[in-house]
Enzyme design. Structure first.
Site, PDB file in Angstrom:
ATOM      1  N   GLY A 274       0.832  -1.205   0.000  1.00 60.74           N
ATOM      2  CA  GLY A 274       0.000   0.000   0.000  1.00 60.74           C
ATOM      3  C   GLY A 274       0.863   1.250   0.000  1.00 60.74           C
ATOM      4  N   PHE A 275       1.634   1.439   1.061  1.00 58.62           N
ATOM      5  CA  PHE A 275       2.606   2.538   1.179  1.00 58.62           C
ATOM      6  C   PHE A 275       1.963   3.923   1.082  1.00 58.62           C
ATOM      7  CE2 PHE A 275       4.684  -1.082  -1.035  1.00 58.62           C
ATOM      8  CZ  PHE A 275       5.428  -1.535   0.038  1.00 58.62           C
ATOM      9  N   ILE A 662       8.801  -3.612  20.840  1.00 58.53           N
ATOM     10  CA  ILE A 662       8.764  -4.309  19.548  1.00 58.53           C
ATOM     11  C   ILE A 662       7.927  -5.567  19.750  1.00 58.53           C
ATOM     12  CG2 ILE A 662      10.158  -5.526  17.827  1.00 58.53           C
ATOM     13  CD1 ILE A 662      10.333  -2.416  17.750  1.00 58.53           C
ATOM     14  N   LEU A 663       6.797  -5.621  19.100  1.00 56.08           N
ATOM     15  CA  LEU A 663       5.815  -6.659  19.386  1.00 56.08           C
ATOM     16  C   LEU A 663       6.196  -8.002  18.783  1.00 56.08           C
ATOM     17  CD1 LEU A 663       2.654  -4.460  18.765  1.00 56.08           C
ATOM     18  CD2 LEU A 663       3.774  -4.984  20.937  1.00 56.08           C
ATOM     19  N   PRO A 665       9.662  -9.373  16.692  1.00 63.89           N
ATOM     20  CA  PRO A 665      10.940  -9.011  16.065  1.00 63.89           C
ATOM     21  C   PRO A 665      11.008  -9.374  14.581  1.00 63.89           C
ATOM     22  CG  PRO A 665      11.297 -10.167  18.142  1.00 63.89           C
ATOM     23  CD  PRO A 665       9.828 -10.229  17.860  1.00 63.89           C
ATOM     24  N   LYS A 666      10.324 -10.444  14.218  1.00 63.43           N
ATOM     25  CA  LYS A 666      10.419 -10.886  12.823  1.00 63.43           C
ATOM     26  C   LYS A 666       9.690  -9.901  11.896  1.00 63.43           C
ATOM     27  CE  LYS A 666      10.500 -15.611  11.338  1.00 63.43           C
ATOM     28  NZ  LYS A 666       9.808 -16.905  11.499  1.00 63.43           N
ATOM     29  N   THR A 667       8.442  -9.592  12.216  1.00 60.26           N
ATOM     30  CA  THR A 667       7.697  -8.676  11.351  1.00 60.26           C
ATOM     31  C   THR A 667       8.277  -7.261  11.458  1.00 60.26           C
ATOM     32  OG1 THR A 667       6.049  -8.424  13.107  1.00 60.26           O
ATOM     33  CG2 THR A 667       5.543  -9.994  11.384  1.00 60.26           C
ATOM     34  N   GLN A 671       9.716  -4.802   8.492  1.00 59.44           N
ATOM     35  CA  GLN A 671       9.250  -3.430   8.257  1.00 59.44           C
ATOM     36  C   GLN A 671      10.425  -2.455   8.208  1.00 59.44           C
ATOM     37  OE1 GLN A 671       6.038  -1.923   7.780  1.00 59.44           O
ATOM     38  NE2 GLN A 671       5.767  -4.054   7.199  1.00 59.44           N
ATOM     39  N   GLU A 737       6.951   3.233   9.061  1.00 58.75           N
ATOM     40  CA  GLU A 737       7.488   4.261   8.167  1.00 58.75           C
ATOM     41  C   GLU A 737       8.849   4.793   8.575  1.00 58.75           C
ATOM     42  OE1 GLU A 737       4.002   6.777   6.569  1.00 58.75           O
ATOM     43  OE2 GLU A 737       3.277   5.892   8.421  1.00 58.75           O
TER      44      GLU A 737
END
Ligand SMILES: Cc1cc2nc3c(=O)[nH]c(=O)nc-3n(C[C@H](O)[C@H](O)[C@H](O)COP(=O)(O)OP(=O)(O)OC[C@H]3O[C@@H](n4cnc5c(N)ncnc54)[C@H](O)[C@@H]3O)c2cc1C
Lengths: 772, 328
Positions: A274-275, A662-663, A665-667, A671, A737
């Site tokens: 989306g961005f 940080i909920l 770490p992988k996702t 990001q 972002e």
């Protein structure tokens, strides 16, 4: 609108000013910050297997009977009138159902522009869509061909002949600057800020820099093209879209087409990137209006060129940054002014001065953004709008100042980091930029940087290091709703209309719900991407995670109340108040005496209930006004510049982030890395080639518009402080972002360190480094 | 895209016969032609797929090689005889496009691929003398970073974008052409035309003719060679400047030198003047610089591409130094 906005926000601020911190949501830190099980774990994306197997169904893949397809015809002039349109050949072409022009397009009003005053307004452009013979920008939709197949539509579209009566157009940035407007506000900030006399400080200070930085326009290039399918069932409308604003789109479409909210359903289970570009634009309006007119479901898929023509991108900018410092390196003035494009029919102010308002204490400030009107497709939000290019200017300037003073650029920054918000004086909720720099510098090996530029080389390659600060504000959106259904078999479903654009929304919220409800993550289902579910706000401003988290937290409180009621007098938890219990281990337990507990299963069984469902809304995001809430980062870059060709090759990037908890770490790492790659594109190659003679975008293909290829992307190291924000749900702030920000400056600063050449004009292409 | 007929040619003779019909075009991998059809730049009425024809790399009697026109770019680049005897050609091919495009693209199509000029490619909105003769050129006053600094004309400054052809030009390759009257052979350096006032006519190939093969003469002895491509990103970008160079030294003097440029001219640019100036003399910086300078004496620079003269000079100089070093 802007003036009203300022007034509204001003009054909200004043009111909140009287409220003690403890009263505010988040005043007492979210208890989940302390005890968490699933949160913080490396859970893999729940949608991963579906995507790998090709089973995730994207908007263009919805199977439907009697579906027809559209091809859009774009204007090739910038301003003028449609003098003659010959559609006969197209109408006679095989498979063609109808050619739609302004003559037969149903009358629809303009889209209300996205803004702070009306949160249900989501338009990116308020220009009329196929309503009149006027052409207002190059690429505007002037006709749509509807046919049985996409190929037939495409072919017929090529047969349409259009003659234009051209009119003069505004297409030259430099010329339009003379008529620039100064808006009263930029998003929720008052635009013009003048503290002290910055210009005078600049003149009298022992050290100063004062330069102009330029950044080019950029276009959205999500892998998945914009595509929408509109199907009417009587007076009800179903829209399969790829959108980052599911519920807001549904209500906007309802308003525009005179329907009740319940009559419109927007579905968007997966979004292929989306961005900021996947909002409500012309193609959805055409699809909905024409599908109704022809009485058949209609799919409109933009071509890649079509995305360039009618979906706005990042505005070009020209920014002046001037900074002065005393002998010890303490800033005495910070000036950040400039121009970007924002036509009056657009919604995105390209807020490039935000970082300069929040990061450093300068004593005096002069900050103002000016909007230039051009006849273009309105620019829109593009990942880290404003901050991406604003940090380039600000952080290059700081590097220039540090070099001029013979000071280490990190030291100079740390010397000036604000303790409180430099403009409002409000305390930061949490802020550890210094730690981010310290940790990052250590891991990166910053001490190996040569302080004198152009002194390190290997063969023909000059090597340099640079760093910069990245920044992004915390945003939690109002209007986030969820439903929670807890079943007697110990499973739960959380549902809201949120959008999954590949970031891991469902995964992270399932982790969250597991901890919040005291269940294992396997017991949680998270449903999203459907406007029939409780409404979530749009995914923007890196706000989705905390916005939904706030709603789930509110939902858990409501659920607790409901469970206590259902538990009744026979329960071990009878008589306890909501504040005295917690949801844990599949049930309710007394906080002070965990032995007093009862499982959900047992509560529901006694109450003879299969399930209990509640809906809840997140509280108003008042914390944003009471505290300065801001994420920041330290970005490091090492690169090589060829002495022969001027080619820049980045060898290493490191991002050290201070973004709250940080909920996952992988996702999160994904990001951050993705953002940094976009930052790399901004630094080195991304550029919309806008022909100022014609007002036309010339490189509307992925072959000609460069984004980093695999070989351009170096090893990217990411790390974070992980310090929870005591004022936000879960202690988290946004992470989507900030990765983009600071990168362009870190690259430009490294180029300077390698070569002694300062490039203030993005992208840093080799020709800018060739000159002696 | 307009509807087209499609047939597979069973033989070269048939391909020539069918291909001579008006409006009909030969189809290789389609990586360029089909793109241009989608954009409305090309609109053939029929396609004759030639990829079933001889797609082999064979040894010739003179010690050279013959590469069938339909041979895929990736096959040529990976072929052991090419890699060992003409490494410059392998490298040039591998510097182009992406693995996926190279897997589809044919040698014949690569020679015939059209320019990447943004205005040529914008049939809907821009003027282009190559696309519509006499309509005007929007590139000269517009975005011309990828355009020619030598060999262009007032009508057209578009470049030929191929990497492979630059190496072929340096290697003295020949193009074998079949037509209604039999087979003929032309030097690759004579195959592409300069635009003059007819930029629409890009090669010496007649509509009724087809490329059947590329002939490579026997490799030069003791030639150190290389291909360097300078571009806006590390891969998957067309050349701003590319250089194919070969050098052999004897007793401190240049015995043989080959230089061809890509990205700076309407055709693969064999730098004969540089070669002549350097042959037989020692490689000293001043004479090398003067020789290179002379090649660009007539360069016509535009605001967007002026940097390419300096870039081409520097890139070649660095390459010659490197090749000379290899020889030492
Ligand atoms: C995204 C992208 C990036 C690229 N990057 C590069 C790059 O960096 N460097 C580079 O060199 N190239 C690059 N290319 C171009 C690529 O090399 C060409 O597209 C390819 O070589 C064309 O070969 P083809 O077989 O697909 O030709 P086609 O598209 O099939 O045909 C091209 C033309 O050749 C004609 N033709 C085909 N065969 C014959 C024959 N036997 N005789 C006569 N005429 C014939 C066709 O009629 C047509 O006019 C890129 C292409 C793309 C799409």
């Amino acid at each position: 609108m802007s003036k009203i906005q300022n007034a509204v926000i001003g009054s909200v601020r004043t009111v909140i000013g009287w409220v003690p911190a403890g009263w505010l949501p988040g005043g007492a830190p979210d208890p989940l910050i302390e005890r968490r099980a699933a949160i913080g774990s490396q859970a893999s994306r729940l949608d991963g297997p579906l995507k790998v197997a090709g089973q995730a169904r994207f908007a263009a893949e919805v199977v439907m009977e009697r579906l027809c397809h559209a091809a859009l015809v774009h204007s090739t002039v910038t301003r003028g009138r449609l003098a003659r349109m010959d559609t006969q050949a197209a109408e006679a072409a095989p498979g063609v159902i109808m050619v739609v022009t302004y003559r037969n397009m149903p009358r629809v009003g303009p889209l209300p522009l996205m803004g702070m005053a009306d949160l249900s307004a989501v338009g990116n452009s308020s220009l009329p869509i196929l309503q009149d013979a006027q052409v207002r920008y190059n690429g505007q939709v002037v006709a749509a061909v509807i046919a049985e197949t996409q190929d037939q539509a495409d072919h017929a579209a090529s047969l349409i002949q259009v003659d234009y009566e051209r009119e003069p157009a505004r297409t030259v940035f430099e010329e339009a600057k003379a008529h620039a407007r100064t808006p009263a506000s930029v998003l929720i900030e008052k635009n013009h800020v003048s503290v002290g006399n910055a210009e005078r400080e600049l003149i009298s200070a022992p050290h100063s820099v004062d330069n102009v930085y330029r950044t080019p326009g950029q276009n959205h290039n999500a892998i998945e093209l914009h595509t929408v399918t509109a199907a009417w069932e009587g007076e009800s409308l179903v829209v399969h879209d790829t959108t980052q604003m599911v519920a807001p789109s549904a209500s906007a479409l309802a308003k525009l087409f005179g329907l009740k909210k319940e009559q419109v359903r927007v579905l968007s289970p997966f979004v292929g990137g989306g961005f900021g570009g996947k909002g409500l634009w012309d193609h959805q309006i055409v699809a909905v209006a024409v599908a109704r007119m022809i009485g058949r479901p209609l799919r409109v898929t933009l071509s890649r060129e079509g995305v360039y023509r009618i979906i706005g991108g990042r505005s070009p900018s020209e920014q002046r940054v001037a900074i002065s410092a005393d002998a010890a390196g303490k800033f005495s003035a910070l000036v950040h002014t400039g121009y970007s494009v924002m036509p009056p029919y657009g919604a995105c102010p390209e807020q490039y001065t935000m970082g300069s308002r929040a990061l450093y204490d300068a004593g005096s400030f002069e900050i103002v953004q000016r909007h230039v009107d051009l006849d273009i497709v309105p620019n829109t939000f593009m990942r880290a709008p404003g901050e991406a290019i604003g940090t380039f200017a600000l952080e290059s300037a700081i590097d220039e100042l540090a070099h001029g003073m013979g000071m280490d650029p990190i030291e100079l920054r740390l010397h000036n980091i604000a303790e409180r918000h430099p403009l409002s004086g409000t305390p930061f909720s949490q802020h550890a930029l210094k730690q981010a720099f310290d940790d990052g510098a250590r891991r990166f090996g910053w001490e190996r940087r040569r302080t004198t530029p152009a002194t390190r080389r290997e063969g023909e390659w000059r090597i340099g290091m640079g760093c910069a600060t990245g920044s992004f504000p915390y945003v939690r959106m109002p209007g986030a709703n969820v439903s929670i259904t807890l079943r007697s078999d110990g499973t739960a479903t959380i549902a809201c209309s949120a959008q999954e654009m590949g970031m891991g929304t469902a995964t992270v919220q399932a982790q969250h719900a597991a901890d919040r409800l005291g269940l294992p993550i396997e017991a949680i289902t998270f449903e999203l991407g459907d406007s029939a579910l409780p409404a979530a706000p749009m995914a923007g401003g890196s706000s989705q995670t905390v916005s939904i988290a706030g709603a789930i937290a509110a939902g858990a409180e409501k659920l607790t109340l409901e469970l206590l009621r259902l538990a009744g007098n026979a329960s071990p938890v009878a008589g306890l108040r909501p504040s005295e219990v917690r949801l844990t281990a599949g049930g309710i337990a007394s906080t002070s005496d965990p032995a007093r507990n009862e499982s959900y299963r047992s509560i529901l069984a006694r109450a003879a209930r299969d399930a209990v469902t509640i809906t809840a809304a997140g509280s108003a995001p008042l914390e944003m006004f009471k505290f300065a809430m801001h994420s920041s980062s330290a970005v490091f870059c090492e690169l090589r510049v060829s002495d022969v060709t001027g080619e820049v090759r980045v060898d290493r990037l490191l991002g050290s982030f201070d973004c709250g908890t940080i909920l996952n770490p992988k996702t999160a790492a994904s990001q951050f890395r993705g953002g940094m790659i976009m930052g790399l594109g901004l630094a080195l190659m991304e550029e919309t080639l806008f022909d100022e003679r014609s007002g036309r975008i010339m490189n509307a293909t992925l072959a000609d518009y460069h984004i980093p290829a695999h070989l351009d992307v170096p090893q990217i190291d990411v790390m974070w402080t992980g310090i929870p924000d005591p004022r936000s749900p879960l202690g988290a702030r946004g992470i989507g972002e900030i990765g983009v920000t600071g990168v362009a400056a870190a690259v430009a600063n490294a180029v300077f360190n390698a070569t002694g050449k300062r490039v203030r004009d993005l992208p840093i292409t080799l020709d800018k480094l060739l000159t002696e | 895209m307009s509807p087209v007929t499609y047939v597979r040619a069973p033989s070269a003779t048939e391909a020539v016969r069918m291909g001579s019909e008006p409006g009909v075009r030969l189809l290789g991998g389609g990586t360029n032609l089909v793109d241009l059809m989608r954009k409305g730049v090309e609109a053939p009425s029929g396609l004759i797929d030639v990829t079933a024809l001889a797609d082999r790399v064979e040894q010739a009697d003179d010690g050279g090689l013959v590469i069938g026109a339909p041979t895929r770019n990736s096959v040529v680049a990976a072929h052991p005889l090419i890699r060992t005897r003409y490494p410059m050609l392998s490298r040039a091919i591998l510097a182009g496009a992406s693995a996926q495009v190279r897997n589809m693209a044919t040698v014949g199509g690569n020679l015939m691929q059209r320019t990447r000029c943004l205005y040529f490619n914008d049939a809907a909105g821009s003027r282009c003398n190559k696309r519509v003769p006499g309509s005007g050129c929007d590139a000269i006053g517009g975005s011309n970073r990828y355009h020619a600094i030598i060999g262009g004309s007032a009508a057209c400054v578009a470049t030929h974008p191929s990497d492979m052809c630059v190496a072929l030009a340096a290697l003295d390759a020949r193009v074998r052409i079949a037509g209604p009257n039999g087979v003929r052979t032309v030097q690759l350096v004579d195959f592409h035309r300069l635009p003059g006032d007819r930029p629409d006519i890009e090669t010496v190939l007649d509509h009724a003719e087809m490329i059947v093969a590329i002939e490579l003469p026997a490799p030069l002895k003791a030639l150190h060679s290389g291909y360097r491509k300078v571009r806006d990103r590390a891969s998957y970008a067309f050349a701003l400047v590319s250089v194919a160079a070969g050098l052999s030294m004897q007793d401190g003097r240049v015995r043989d030198v080959r230089v061809a440029f890509g990205g700076i001219a309407p055709k693969p640019w064999r730098a004969i003047r540089i070669e002549e100036a350097l042959r037989g003399i020692p490689l000293v910086p001043e004479t090398t610089a003067a020789a290179i300078e002379a090649e660009f004496a007539e360069a016509a620079l535009l605001p967007g591409n002026a940097f390419k003269r300096e870039l081409a000079k520097r890139t070649l100089t660095a390459m010659l130094n490197e090749l000379a070093g290899d020889d030492a």
